[in-house]
Design a protein around this motif. Structure first.
Motif, PDB file in Angstrom:
ATOM      1  N   ALA A 269     -20.555  40.521 -13.382  1.00  0.00           N
ATOM      2  CA  ALA A 269     -19.310  41.307 -13.014  1.00  0.00           C
ATOM      3  C   ALA A 269     -19.546  41.383 -11.605  1.00  0.00           C
ATOM      4  N   LEU A 270     -20.584  41.405 -10.937  1.00  0.00           N
ATOM      5  CA  LEU A 270     -20.931  41.222  -9.272  1.00  0.00           C
ATOM      6  C   LEU A 270     -20.114  40.397  -8.564  1.00  0.00           C
ATOM      7  N   ARG A 271     -20.273  39.015  -9.230  1.00  0.00           N
ATOM      8  CA  ARG A 271     -19.804  37.954  -8.808  1.00  0.00           C
ATOM      9  C   ARG A 271     -18.194  37.735  -8.952  1.00  0.00           C
ATOM     10  N   LYS A 272     -17.726  38.353 -10.064  1.00  0.00           N
ATOM     11  CA  LYS A 272     -16.364  38.191 -10.275  1.00  0.00           C
ATOM     12  C   LYS A 272     -15.604  39.459  -9.312  1.00  0.00           C
ATOM     13  N   ARG A 273     -16.201  40.362  -9.020  1.00  0.00           N
ATOM     14  CA  ARG A 273     -15.741  41.303  -8.080  1.00  0.00           C
ATOM     15  C   ARG A 273     -15.629  40.648  -6.649  1.00  0.00           C
ATOM     16  N   ASP A 274     -16.355  39.707  -6.440  1.00  0.00           N
ATOM     17  CA  ASP A 274     -16.493  39.064  -5.184  1.00  0.00           C
ATOM     18  C   ASP A 274     -15.362  38.243  -5.048  1.00  0.00           C
ATOM     19  N   ALA A 275     -15.219  37.508  -6.260  1.00  0.00           N
ATOM     20  CA  ALA A 275     -14.083  36.656  -6.462  1.00  0.00           C
ATOM     21  C   ALA A 275     -12.593  37.093  -6.209  1.00  0.00           C
ATOM     22  N   ALA A 276     -12.594  38.229  -6.872  1.00  0.00           N
ATOM     23  CA  ALA A 276     -11.303  39.018  -6.981  1.00  0.00           C
ATOM     24  C   ALA A 276     -11.123  39.441  -5.288  1.00  0.00           C
ATOM     25  N   GLN A 277     -11.947  39.945  -4.527  1.00  0.00           N
ATOM     26  CA  GLN A 277     -11.705  40.048  -3.370  1.00  0.00           C
ATOM     27  C   GLN A 277     -11.294  38.970  -2.370  1.00  0.00           C
ATOM     28  N   ALA A 278     -11.898  37.833  -2.684  1.00  0.00           N
ATOM     29  CA  ALA A 278     -11.674  36.429  -1.890  1.00  0.00           C
ATOM     30  C   ALA A 278     -10.337  36.101  -2.372  1.00  0.00           C
ATOM     31  N   LEU A 279      -9.790  36.546  -3.600  1.00  0.00           N
ATOM     32  CA  LEU A 279      -8.297  35.920  -4.125  1.00  0.00           C
ATOM     33  C   LEU A 279      -7.459  36.999  -3.458  1.00  0.00           C
ATOM     34  N   ALA A 280      -7.291  38.226  -3.389  1.00  0.00           N
ATOM     35  CA  ALA A 280      -6.763  39.149  -2.528  1.00  0.00           C
ATOM     36  C   ALA A 280      -6.641  38.652  -1.287  1.00  0.00           C
ATOM     37  N   GLN A 281      -7.455  38.280  -0.480  1.00  0.00           N
ATOM     38  CA  GLN A 281      -7.313  37.823   0.760  1.00  0.00           C
ATOM     39  C   GLN A 281      -6.463  36.653   0.735  1.00  0.00           C
ATOM     40  N   ALA A 282      -6.835  35.553  -0.208  1.00  0.00           N
ATOM     41  CA  ALA A 282      -5.823  34.450  -0.026  1.00  0.00           C
ATOM     42  C   ALA A 282      -4.701  34.949  -0.490  1.00  0.00           C
ATOM     43  N   GLN A 283      -4.330  35.599  -1.315  1.00  0.00           N
ATOM     44  CA  GLN A 283      -2.865  36.117  -1.932  1.00  0.00           C
ATOM     45  C   GLN A 283      -2.199  36.718  -0.651  1.00  0.00           C
ATOM     46  N   GLU A 284      -2.916  37.471   0.179  1.00  0.00           N
ATOM     47  CA  GLU A 284      -2.295  38.101   1.436  1.00  0.00           C
ATOM     48  C   GLU A 284      -1.868  36.850   2.422  1.00  0.00           C
ATOM     49  N   GLN A 285      -2.800  36.121   2.593  1.00  0.00           N
ATOM     50  CA  GLN A 285      -2.330  35.166   3.627  1.00  0.00           C
ATOM     51  C   GLN A 285      -1.387  34.000   3.072  1.00  0.00           C
ATOM     52  N   GLN A 286      -1.464  33.804   1.852  1.00  0.00           N
ATOM     53  CA  GLN A 286      -0.371  32.883   1.227  1.00  0.00           C
ATOM     54  C   GLN A 286       0.991  33.568   1.376  1.00  0.00           C
ATOM     55  N   LEU A 287       1.109  34.928   0.853  1.00  0.00           N
ATOM     56  CA  LEU A 287       2.366  35.828   0.819  1.00  0.00           C
ATOM     57  C   LEU A 287       3.009  35.799   2.103  1.00  0.00           C
ATOM     58  N   ARG A 288       2.046  36.022   3.234  1.00  0.00           N
ATOM     59  CA  ARG A 288       2.504  36.415   4.492  1.00  0.00           C
ATOM     60  C   ARG A 288       3.163  34.849   5.064  1.00  0.00           C
ATOM     61  N   ALA A 289       2.497  34.047   4.846  1.00  0.00           N
ATOM     62  CA  ALA A 289       3.004  32.634   5.152  1.00  0.00           C
ATOM     63  C   ALA A 289       4.247  32.195   4.565  1.00  0.00           C
ATOM     64  N   GLU A 290       4.267  32.242   3.500  1.00  0.00           N
ATOM     65  CA  GLU A 290       5.532  31.907   2.533  1.00  0.00           C
ATOM     66  C   GLU A 290       6.670  32.862   2.857  1.00  0.00           C
ATOM     67  N   VAL A 291       6.715  34.085   3.159  1.00  0.00           N
ATOM     68  CA  VAL A 291       7.666  35.024   3.656  1.00  0.00           C
ATOM     69  C   VAL A 291       8.201  34.611   4.822  1.00  0.00           C
ATOM     70  N   LEU A 292       7.308  34.340   5.895  1.00  0.00           N
ATOM     71  CA  LEU A 292       7.555  34.117   7.170  1.00  0.00           C
ATOM     72  C   LEU A 292       8.398  32.779   7.251  1.00  0.00           C
ATOM     73  N   GLN A 293       7.795  31.892   6.668  1.00  0.00           N
ATOM     74  CA  GLN A 293       8.569  30.404   6.573  1.00  0.00           C
ATOM     75  C   GLN A 293       9.817  30.553   5.895  1.00  0.00           C
ATOM     76  N   ALA A 294      10.275  31.452   4.726  1.00  0.00           N
ATOM     77  CA  ALA A 294      11.343  31.702   4.154  1.00  0.00           C
ATOM     78  C   ALA A 294      12.461  32.247   5.225  1.00  0.00           C
ATOM     79  N   ALA A 295      11.618  33.285   6.054  1.00  0.00           N
ATOM     80  CA  ALA A 295      12.175  34.036   7.019  1.00  0.00           C
ATOM     81  C   ALA A 295      13.197  33.199   8.112  1.00  0.00           C
ATOM     82  N   ASP A 296      12.344  32.165   8.316  1.00  0.00           N
ATOM     83  CA  ASP A 296      12.538  31.008   9.333  1.00  0.00           C
ATOM     84  C   ASP A 296      13.647  30.128   8.892  1.00  0.00           C
TER      85      ASP A 296
END
Length: 410
Positions: A304-331
């Motif tokens: 469970a502890l490692r899954k929590r760490d994985a969820a945190q990493a996925l949330a960070q990756a989701q934020e980076q990907q979302l921001r990049a995709e939105v900015l690219q679409a905006a351009d």
């Protein structure tokens, strides 16, 4: 906060009959607001998500229940004279906060389901908007194709009169008839594309096939594109990012439950034993406590502890990907908006003026019909580029809306 407002006022196009969205005398069609609201109300995917969210309430209720008591009956010896009968009522008492941890995990599951439904609503809303503008642009393509056919037919008649008068070669009439046939084929293709687009819109809205026959709106109108702090706020409040962060909280609640399970439960029991030889009933009291010597739930806690760490990493990756995709679409949207403005302001009026001049010059005998065809082809290509840019711009808007969700979403 700086806003980039796409300058797509279509006042210069109102003088062109080929850009009228609806023919004269036609009744009102489906509006964008009605299409979106109907899709949010009738789309089967959203109904399924609502049922899944309601089901999570049952999971919360179940997680808060205490274990059932158990009743046991023991009989020793089959002879009546020496028989002893024991009746015991036992109850397991959960320790370590297991019940509270289960309820918390069930609540986090419900929160994840709620954000999943919100993300699904954003998906359906964006799909409805995209399908609506696809239908609207296809509808305008039909109107343009009809006008092009009328122009081609009129040109063919003019060439026929000049051939009859002996002013031009009959080859020019053949070319005019070929241009008219091509315009008729283009009209049929545009009508087929419109039927397909309306059918796709009906699917998103949950309507029966053929229920939608017209849409009403302005394909030139694009929403404002946020930049700077306003865009950052929309990204932070996007359903996709909030769902990813809620998954971290859900994983943390799962870890707390596994840690609570490391504390053994106590089972207590009360009852009585009836001994035939003694002729009386003896009270029984029992207490059972597992000894956590080998199994302390350490493996499940580590998982469970490692899954929590994985969820945190996925949330960070989701934020980076979302921001990049939105900015690219905006351009890309900004580039399409500039292209649309240039086409609307310079290219379309110039192409139309050149076509009109070539047609008048041909009627006066100053130009050949090839010049008219070339000017008409240039005008058609410009209008095709304009519609393609409009379609791409609306797809980009829907894509941004799909990722960020509605601005007024709860």
């Amino acid at each position: 906060m700086r806003r980039f407002l796409v300058p797509l006022a279509c006042a210069a196009l109102t003088s062109l009959p080929t850009f009228s969205a609806f023919s004269a005398g036609a009744g009102p069609g489906l509006t964008l607001e009605a299409a979106v609201q109907t899709a949010l109300r009738q789309n089967p995917l959203l109904r399924a998500g609502g049922h899944e969210l309601a089901a999570s309430d049952g999971a919360i209720r179940q997680a808060g229940l205490i274990p059932n008591p158990s009743l046991s009956l023991d009989v020793e010896d089959t002879r009546r004279e020496t028989r002893s009968t024991s009746l015991m009522l036992s109850q397991t008492i959960e320790l370590g906060g297991k019940r509270a941890a289960r309820v918390e995990l069930a609540r986090r599951d419900r929160d994840v389901a709620a954000l999943e439904l919100e993300a699904r609503r954003a998906e359906v809303r964006a799909s409805a908007i995209q399908a609506f503008f696809d239908s609207l642009i296809a509808q305008e393509r039909v109107q343009v194709a009809q006008a092009s056919l009328e122009i081609a037919a009129s040109g063919a008649q003019a060439v026929s009169r000049r051939v009859t008068a002996g002013k031009v070669s009959p080859i020019e009439e053949t070319r005019a008839r070929v241009a008219e046939s091509s315009a008729r084929i283009e009209l049929r293709q545009a009508q087929a594309d419109l039927a397909s687009a309306l059918r796709a819109l009906g699917v998103v809205m949950g309507e029966a096939p053929g229920a939608i026959v017209r849409v009403d709106g302005s394909a030139d109108a694009l929403p404002a594109l946020l930049e700077g702090p306003a865009l950052d706020e929309r990204i932070e409040q996007s359903p996709l990012l909030r769902r990813a962060r809620m998954a971290v909280q859900r994983a943390d609640a799962a870890f707390e439950l596994e840690r609570a399970r490391a504390t053994p439960d106590v089972t207590v029991g009360v009852g009585g034993k009836r001994a035939a030889e003694l002729g009386r009933t003896q009270p029984l009291i029992s207490v059972s406590i597992p000894i956590p010597l080998f199994d302390r739930n350490q493996g499940a806690q580590f998982e469970a502890l490692r899954k929590r760490d994985a969820a945190q990493a996925l949330a960070q990756a989701q934020e980076q990907q979302l921001r990049a995709e939105v900015l690219q679409a905006a351009d890309q949207l900004r580039a399409r908006a500039e292209e649309i403005e240039v086409l609307r302001r310079d290219v379309l009026p110039g192409a139309q003026a050149a076509h009109e001049a070539a047609r008048r010059g041909f009627e006066l005998g100053k130009f050949g019909f090839l010049d008219v065809l070339d000017a008409q082809r240039t005008w058609l290509q410009a209008r095709g580029q304009y519609f393609a840019a409009l379609s791409q711009a609306h797809r980009l808007c829907a894509d941004i809306d799909r990722r960020l969700g509605a601005a007024d979403a709860p």
